[in-house]
Design an enzyme around this catalytic site. Structure first.
Site, PDB file in Angstrom:
ATOM      1  N   HIS A  61      47.403  37.732  43.993  1.00 52.40           N
ATOM      2  CA  HIS A  61      47.100  35.994  44.131  1.00 52.40           C
ATOM      3  C   HIS A  61      47.825  35.531  45.391  1.00 52.40           C
ATOM      4  O   HIS A  61      46.934  34.822  45.776  1.00 52.40           O
ATOM      5  CB  HIS A  61      47.003  35.501  42.572  1.00 52.40           C
ATOM      6  CG  HIS A  61      46.096  36.069  41.686  1.00 52.40           C
ATOM      7  ND1 HIS A  61      46.519  36.511  40.364  1.00 52.40           N
ATOM      8  CD2 HIS A  61      44.697  36.241  41.585  1.00 52.40           C
ATOM      9  CE1 HIS A  61      45.636  37.001  39.623  1.00 52.40           C
ATOM     10  NE2 HIS A  61      44.534  36.918  40.598  1.00 52.40           N
ATOM     11  N   ASP A  85      39.886  34.922  35.850  1.00 48.61           N
ATOM     12  CA  ASP A  85      41.135  34.729  35.468  1.00 48.61           C
ATOM     13  C   ASP A  85      42.070  33.892  35.730  1.00 48.61           C
ATOM     14  O   ASP A  85      42.981  33.124  35.287  1.00 48.61           O
ATOM     15  CB  ASP A  85      42.163  36.138  35.757  1.00 48.61           C
ATOM     16  CG  ASP A  85      42.151  36.498  37.121  1.00 48.61           C
ATOM     17  OD1 ASP A  85      42.940  35.547  37.802  1.00 48.61           O
ATOM     18  OD2 ASP A  85      41.987  37.491  37.397  1.00 48.61           O
ATOM     19  N   GLU A 105      31.970  31.908  38.943  1.00 46.29           N
ATOM     20  CA  GLU A 105      32.343  33.106  38.213  1.00 46.29           C
ATOM     21  C   GLU A 105      31.067  33.493  37.535  1.00 46.29           C
ATOM     22  O   GLU A 105      30.502  32.568  36.631  1.00 46.29           O
ATOM     23  CB  GLU A 105      33.491  32.889  37.206  1.00 46.29           C
ATOM     24  CG  GLU A 105      33.591  33.645  36.099  1.00 46.29           C
ATOM     25  CD  GLU A 105      34.070  35.300  36.518  1.00 46.29           C
ATOM     26  OE1 GLU A 105      34.846  35.570  37.438  1.00 46.29           O
ATOM     27  OE2 GLU A 105      33.243  36.357  36.156  1.00 46.29           O
ATOM     28  N   ASP A 137      25.792  33.737  39.445  1.00 46.07           N
ATOM     29  CA  ASP A 137      26.082  34.873  40.310  1.00 46.07           C
ATOM     30  C   ASP A 137      26.632  34.350  41.659  1.00 46.07           C
ATOM     31  O   ASP A 137      25.737  33.555  42.170  1.00 46.07           O
ATOM     32  CB  ASP A 137      24.909  35.594  40.215  1.00 46.07           C
ATOM     33  CG  ASP A 137      24.784  36.701  41.317  1.00 46.07           C
ATOM     34  OD1 ASP A 137      25.918  37.023  41.755  1.00 46.07           O
ATOM     35  OD2 ASP A 137      23.678  37.265  41.472  1.00 46.07           O
ATOM     36  N   GLY A 138      27.765  34.814  42.210  1.00 45.36           N
ATOM     37  CA  GLY A 138      28.170  34.217  43.310  1.00 45.36           C
ATOM     38  C   GLY A 138      27.379  34.321  44.598  1.00 45.36           C
ATOM     39  O   GLY A 138      27.011  33.669  45.579  1.00 45.36           O
ATOM     40  N   ASP A 155      37.237  37.223  45.075  1.00 45.56           N
ATOM     41  CA  ASP A 155      38.047  37.767  44.399  1.00 45.56           C
ATOM     42  C   ASP A 155      37.173  38.635  43.397  1.00 45.56           C
ATOM     43  O   ASP A 155      37.081  38.236  42.313  1.00 45.56           O
ATOM     44  CB  ASP A 155      38.969  36.839  43.480  1.00 45.56           C
ATOM     45  CG  ASP A 155      39.961  37.160  42.651  1.00 45.56           C
ATOM     46  OD1 ASP A 155      39.988  38.489  42.746  1.00 45.56           O
ATOM     47  OD2 ASP A 155      40.308  36.739  41.600  1.00 45.56           O
ATOM     48  N   THR A 157      35.374  42.079  41.918  1.00 50.33           N
ATOM     49  CA  THR A 157      35.617  43.411  41.077  1.00 50.33           C
ATOM     50  C   THR A 157      35.208  44.431  41.925  1.00 50.33           C
ATOM     51  O   THR A 157      34.794  44.221  43.598  1.00 50.33           O
ATOM     52  CB  THR A 157      34.940  43.535  39.788  1.00 50.33           C
ATOM     53  OG1 THR A 157      33.692  43.604  40.265  1.00 50.33           O
ATOM     54  CG2 THR A 157      35.007  42.802  38.631  1.00 50.33           C
ATOM     55  N   PRO A 162      28.191  44.501  38.316  1.00 55.31           N
ATOM     56  CA  PRO A 162      27.982  43.260  38.836  1.00 55.31           C
ATOM     57  C   PRO A 162      28.682  42.942  40.223  1.00 55.31           C
ATOM     58  O   PRO A 162      28.102  41.938  40.958  1.00 55.31           O
ATOM     59  CB  PRO A 162      28.682  41.977  37.576  1.00 55.31           C
ATOM     60  CG  PRO A 162      28.886  42.902  36.472  1.00 55.31           C
ATOM     61  CD  PRO A 162      28.955  44.313  36.854  1.00 55.31           C
TER      62      PRO A 162
HETATM   63  N1  AG3 Z   1      40.120  42.041  41.132  1.00 47.27           N
HETATM   64  C1  AG3 Z   1      40.062  43.206  41.799  1.00 47.27           C
HETATM   65  C2  AG3 Z   1      40.293  44.339  41.184  1.00 47.27           C
HETATM   66  C3  AG3 Z   1      40.183  45.731  42.065  1.00 47.27           C
HETATM   67  C4  AG3 Z   1      40.551  46.922  41.363  1.00 47.27           C
HETATM   68  N2  AG3 Z   1      40.479  48.108  42.115  1.00 47.27           N
HETATM   69  C5  AG3 Z   1      41.206  48.865  42.540  1.00 47.27           C
HETATM   70  N3  AG3 Z   1      42.195  48.950  41.659  1.00 47.27           N
HETATM   71  N4  AG3 Z   1      41.132  49.618  43.455  1.00 47.27           N
HETATM   72  C6  AG3 Z   1      41.099  41.271  40.491  1.00 47.27           C
HETATM   73  C7  AG3 Z   1      40.933  40.173  40.019  1.00 47.27           C
HETATM   74  C8  AG3 Z   1      41.906  39.330  40.032  1.00 47.27           C
HETATM   75  N5  AG3 Z   1      41.955  38.019  39.823  1.00 47.27           N
END
Ligand code: AG3
Length: 294
Positions: A61, A85, A105, A137-138, A155, A157, A162
């Site tokens: 972060h 989060d 989000e 949806d972004g 930020d 996934t 999604p």
């Molecule tokens: N989002 C990114 C997670 C990426 C996981 N990927 C990986 N391990 N290669 C995290 C959200 C945090 N706010």
């Protein structure tokens, strides 16, 4: 002993001990589990992939927020895509000079559950007067918003489920159209050693849109595999090369207290290993090399 086995990389999986499952359900968008682990404290995973942990979240972060903030020096309006989060929002709001932090989000359940199980991620940020929260949806948001931003932080996934649409040419194009001329876009781009294809894709799309493109790096233990790549795109070619002394000046004046970020780490995070430079598309990769100019 109960275990959580992450399904992300082929041929290599990390396994975490589960001391206690705190919550598990299928939300409207994804499977969500929150459990307790002796090393990382509370851990949240979406669709079998670790998203955040209590103990090492600060690295991710802080780097995704303070690097573009201090490189630019005059960010007023910030857009966060994902980030349910609240960790990114918390760090953005440490900068008292911003006007607004808008968070979009897709999954309301992530925000609700993280406020309950990870209260220190958001630390009240969701009810801060400068925070604007949208459940959408972004991709749809960036297509329709009339507002422009100085900084867009993706930020997301990984590009599975999604999050997939947040790695497309269309999404990046729409982001560019709502970014101020002097603005910066940063992205989470996966762990370089395991997910180079993902970094290459983003890099190719970014080079079609922006004058200056690169990556910076940080190792986050729960995102196993070494350095995570953060994508960088801007039409201002100076921001990525902001001198160490200017970063130091901005950091000390802002009085932002950090646990990972330092101006020196910021400055060095843009240096890329040779195997990464070699993997980037040959016709574009010179801009990935960071020459710091004084
Ligand atoms: N989002 C990114 C997670 C990426 C996981 N990927 C990986 N391990 N290669 C995290 C959200 C945090 N706010």
């Amino acid at each position: 002993m109960k275990q959580f086995k992450e399904v992300l990389h082929s041929g290599y999986q990390q396994t975490l001990e589960i001391t206690k499952v705190l919550f598990e359900s299928k939300t409207e968008h994804q499977h969500l589990v929150i459990f307790e682990n002796p090393v990382f404290g509370r851990v949240m995973a979406l669709d079998g992939i670790i998203q955040t942990t209590e103990k090492d979240e600060f690295i991710y972060h802080e780097m995704l927020v303070h690097v573009p903030m201090f490189a630019h020096g005059n960010i007023k309006d910030v857009l966060i895509i994902g980030g349910g989060d609240g960790g990114i929002l918390r760090e953005v709001l440490r900068h008292q000079t911003i006007n607004s932090a808008c968070l979009v989000e897709i999954d309301a359940a992530v925000i609700d559950l993280c406020q309950t199980y990870f209260p220190l991620h958001s630390k009240g940020a969701f009810s801060h007067p400068k925070a604007e929260i949208t459940i959408q949806d972004g991709c749809a948001f960036v297509k329709n918003t009339p507002k422009k931003y100085d900084l867009i932080i993706c930020d997301s996934t990984d590009p599975i489920g999604p999050g997939e649409s947040l790695f497309t040419a269309e999404f990046y194009r729409d982001c560019k159209s709502i970014l101020n001329d002097d603005g910066i876009m940063v992205t989470q781009n996966g762990v370089l050693y395991f997910q180079m294809e993902e970094a290459k894709n983003t890099y190719t799309f970014f080079t079609q849109l922006y004058k200056d493109v690169g990556f910076y790096r940080a190792a986050i233990p729960s995102y196993v595999g070494g350095d995570m790549a953060f994508g960088w795109a801007s039409d201002n070619t100076h921001h990525r090369k902001t001198t160490l002394s200017l970063i130091q000046k901005r950091f000390y004046e802002a009085k932002v207290k950090t646990k990972y970020y330092t101006p020196e780490l910021h400055f060095s995070a843009f240096a890329l290993p040779q195997y990464v430079i070699d993997a980037l598309p040959a016709n574009t990769r010179t801009s990935a090399i960071c020459e710091h100019v004084s």
